[in-house]
Design a protein around this motif. Structure first.
Motif: not given
Length: 255
Positions: A47-48, A51
């Motif tokens: 998820h990082e 982003d």
């Protein structure tokens, strides 16, 4: 340093900003292969990275590990999805697509052209939610596409591919302003068509799936406990040709 990658001092994980989906996928597959992280830790790092993907385009990423199989990730680092049975259709809702029961005029799709799943636009004009579609991804407005189906081209093209009639297929493609196919191209299309037919027939046996299926998206339930994670309920269409092929023939507009 590769100009396509910019490192940011002090940011999470490696701090890489990903300029292309290819760089992003290489990175998250490496994360998926790691043995020092739990599934939850792997997905948090993914998820990082998501982003920091500058242009997300059609990239989709799973929102939670509860949508994965217990082992979470395969040896190649890719997520192992706990996909519902029957191609995600609600049992009892499935209809065969025929010339007398054709595709809807308008379609709506989340993701790239490689898939075969479409939804429709509800009568009120608003798109179905991810929960209604039963797709467990983080919201990505860039990945949503809409367009029209050309039913006449659709049925005629499938007939041509199924029978190996290159002349008929190219007549359709050229009439739609598309490039003609070669014999090799037709063989590839026929192989893809037969592959998707295998998946369709596994979902509903003893039914003519020549032109695909439509019905209602089933709730997403975990295969181990049956817990309901997403509601489903959207109108769902599964075709035996990918969005990319439908675009190449002129059945759907370019996206």
């Amino acid at each position: 340093m590769d100009d396509s990658i910019i490192r940011i001092v002090g940011s999470k994980d490696s701090g890489i900003i990903f300029k292309s989906p290819g760089e992003y996928f290489d990175h998250i597959n490496d994360i998926g292969k790691r043995n020092d992280l739990t599934n939850e830790e792997k997905l948090a790092k993914i998820h990082e990275a998501y982003d920091r993907l500058e242009v997300k385009g059609d990239v989709t990423v799973v929102s939670d590990t509860k949508y994965l199989e217990p082992e979470g990730f395969g040896k190649n680092g890719r997520m192992l999805m706990d996909w519902p049975e029957n191609l995600g259709f609600e049992e009892g809702s499935i209809q065969v697509i025929t010339r007398n029961n054709p595709l809807p005029e308008r379609w709506d799709r989340i993701g790239g052209k490689g898939g075969v799943n479409f939804t429709t636009l509800p009568d009120n004009g608003g798109p179905y939610t991810y929960n209604q579609r039963a797709i467990p991804y983080l919201e990505n407005p860039e990945a949503r596409h809409v367009g029209n189906f050309d039913n006449e081209s659709y049925f005629d093209a499938i007939d041509a591919i199924k029978s190996g009639n290159l002349e008929s297929l190219n007549r359709i493609a050229i009439a739609n302003g598309k490039e003609p196919f070669s014999e090799v191209g037709l063989d590839t299309l026929k192989g893809d068509y037969n592959y998707h037919q295998g998946n369709l027939k596994n979902a509903v046996r003893n039914v003519d799936t020549t032109y695909g299926l439509k019905g209602t998206a089933a709730p997403w339930r975990t295969s181990s406990t049956g817990e309901k994670l997403m509601d489903g309920g959207a109108e769902q269409i599964v075709t035996p040709l990918s969005g990319e092929v439908l675009e190449d023939i002129g059945v759907i507009p370019k996206y």
